[in-house]
Design a protein around this motif. Structure first.
Motif, PDB file in Angstrom:
ATOM      1  N   HIS A  28       0.831  -1.195   0.000  1.00  0.00           N
ATOM      2  CA  HIS A  28       0.000   0.000   0.000  1.00  0.00           C
ATOM      3  C   HIS A  28       0.871   1.253   0.000  1.00  0.00           C
ATOM      4  O   HIS A  28       2.009   1.235   0.459  1.00  0.00           O
ATOM      5  CB  HIS A  28      -0.924   0.017   1.223  1.00  0.00           C
ATOM      6  N   HIS A  29       0.290   2.344  -0.499  1.00  0.00           N
ATOM      7  CA  HIS A  29       0.996   3.614  -0.498  1.00  0.00           C
ATOM      8  C   HIS A  29       0.945   4.240   0.894  1.00  0.00           C
ATOM      9  O   HIS A  29       0.031   3.988   1.679  1.00  0.00           O
ATOM     10  CB  HIS A  29       0.360   4.574  -1.510  1.00  0.00           C
ATOM     11  N   THR A 214      -3.877  10.980  -9.433  1.00  0.00           N
ATOM     12  CA  THR A 214      -4.929   9.964  -9.417  1.00  0.00           C
ATOM     13  C   THR A 214      -4.381   8.556  -9.591  1.00  0.00           C
ATOM     14  O   THR A 214      -5.114   7.585  -9.366  1.00  0.00           O
ATOM     15  CB  THR A 214      -5.969  10.225 -10.522  1.00  0.00           C
ATOM     16  N   THR A 217      -4.853   7.063  -6.321  1.00  0.00           N
ATOM     17  CA  THR A 217      -6.203   7.068  -5.771  1.00  0.00           C
ATOM     18  C   THR A 217      -7.090   6.144  -6.607  1.00  0.00           C
ATOM     19  O   THR A 217      -6.611   5.445  -7.506  1.00  0.00           O
ATOM     20  CB  THR A 217      -6.795   8.494  -5.786  1.00  0.00           C
ATOM     21  N   ASP A 218      -8.395   6.194  -6.331  1.00  0.00           N
ATOM     22  CA  ASP A 218      -9.324   5.361  -7.091  1.00  0.00           C
ATOM     23  C   ASP A 218      -9.993   6.141  -8.217  1.00  0.00           C
ATOM     24  O   ASP A 218     -10.926   5.644  -8.847  1.00  0.00           O
ATOM     25  CB  ASP A 218     -10.391   4.768  -6.164  1.00  0.00           C
ATOM     26  N   ARG A 219      -9.548   7.364  -8.491  1.00  0.00           N
ATOM     27  CA  ARG A 219     -10.099   8.156  -9.583  1.00  0.00           C
ATOM     28  C   ARG A 219      -9.408   7.794 -10.902  1.00  0.00           C
ATOM     29  O   ARG A 219      -8.218   7.490 -10.919  1.00  0.00           O
ATOM     30  CB  ARG A 219      -9.903   9.650  -9.317  1.00  0.00           C
ATOM     31  N   PRO A 220     -10.128   7.858 -12.038  1.00  0.00           N
ATOM     32  CA  PRO A 220      -9.472   7.637 -13.326  1.00  0.00           C
ATOM     33  C   PRO A 220      -8.504   8.779 -13.633  1.00  0.00           C
ATOM     34  O   PRO A 220      -8.735   9.929 -13.249  1.00  0.00           O
ATOM     35  CB  PRO A 220     -10.639   7.596 -14.323  1.00  0.00           C
ATOM     36  N   TRP A 221      -7.433   8.455 -14.360  1.00  0.00           N
ATOM     37  CA  TRP A 221      -6.386   9.445 -14.599  1.00  0.00           C
ATOM     38  C   TRP A 221      -6.893  10.652 -15.373  1.00  0.00           C
ATOM     39  O   TRP A 221      -6.491  11.790 -15.126  1.00  0.00           O
ATOM     40  CB  TRP A 221      -5.217   8.801 -15.355  1.00  0.00           C
TER      41      TRP A 221
END
Length: 251
Positions: A28-29, A214, A217-221
């Protein structure tokens, strides 16, 4: 004589071997601190603020010299400000954390039974059976240092062995802000007086930094890239308009 296993024992799967605690979470980050947060925000702030500053100056004057001077000053002032701010913020946070840990240690040494019951109650709230929770809390409190670590983590979310470094945060902020602020300034420093390359480089960098964030994260690039592009462009456009108004008044 060894008893034969019951049908329930035969059907029960063997317990999964416990992993090495040092390896838990290694995929994990780091989302709690360290260099990532100040570096990301520093690069984004440097890019947006200096792009807007340069555009504001360019809106008020056609002379490239004051625009370059303002850009260099904005880079230096912003980088030092970010470094000082991050250092002070992270150092204060670490000092507060150490003060709370010391307070928790005094409470455990003064009234171990009460603190042990408090810890068991927190485990029960997480779904652990009360008898098991009391047994676990008792084992944890057999080592005062371990009890302090567990209470700190459970009560106020602090890992006493991994507090963020103020110096690391400051250096990360300084370098990342300077790098972000350099992008809109570089074409002007290379002697290109047209704003086209500055705007183009800044827009590409805005999209790139937004997309890069992103990736963690869970957002699209593309969402992160477009969001950063729209917000950064709006800031630069508004500042350009303000610079034009101020330049027109002072002429």
């Amino acid at each position: 004589m060894t008893e034969a296993p019951t049908p329930d024992d035969a059907a029960r799967p063997a317990p999964y071997p416990l992993p090495d605690p040092a390896t838990i979470g290694e995929e994990h980050h780091d989302v709690t601190g360290g260099w990532l947060r100040p570096a990301v925000f520093g690069a984004s702030d440097g890019l947006v603020s200096n792009f807007a500053l340069i555009m504001g100056m360019a809106g008020g004057t056609s002379d490239p010299t004051p625009v370059i001077v303002a850009g260099v000053a904005g880079l230096a002032a912003g980088a030092f400000s970010m470094a000082v701010g991050e250092y002070t913020s992270v150092a204060s946070q670490a000092e507060l954390a150490r003060a709370e840990v010391s307070r928790e240690r005094r409470q455990i040494l003064r009234d171990d039974a009460q603190e042990q019951a408090e810890l068991a109650s927190m485990f029960v709230a997480k779904g652990v059976d009360e008898d098991v929770a009391r047994e676990v809390a008792e084992q944890i409190h057999s080592d005062p240092d371990n009890a302090v670590r567990v209470h700190a983590r459970e009560e106020f979310g602090i890992d006493v062995t991994d507090l963020p470094s103020p110096m690391l945060a400051a250096v990360s902020s300084f370098l990342s802000f300077a790098l972000g602020a350099l992008i809109p300034l570089l074409p002007l420093m290379l002697g290109i007086t047209s704003l086209g390359p500055t705007v183009a480089a800044s827009l590409v960098a805005l999209f790139g930094t937004g997309a890069l964030v992103t990736a963690l994260t869970d957002r699209p690039w593309w969402f992160g890239g477009l969001r950063q592009l729209v917000l950064g462009s709006a800031a630069a456009a508004l500042t350009f308009g303000i610079g034009g108004l101020v330049g027109g008044i002072t002429d």
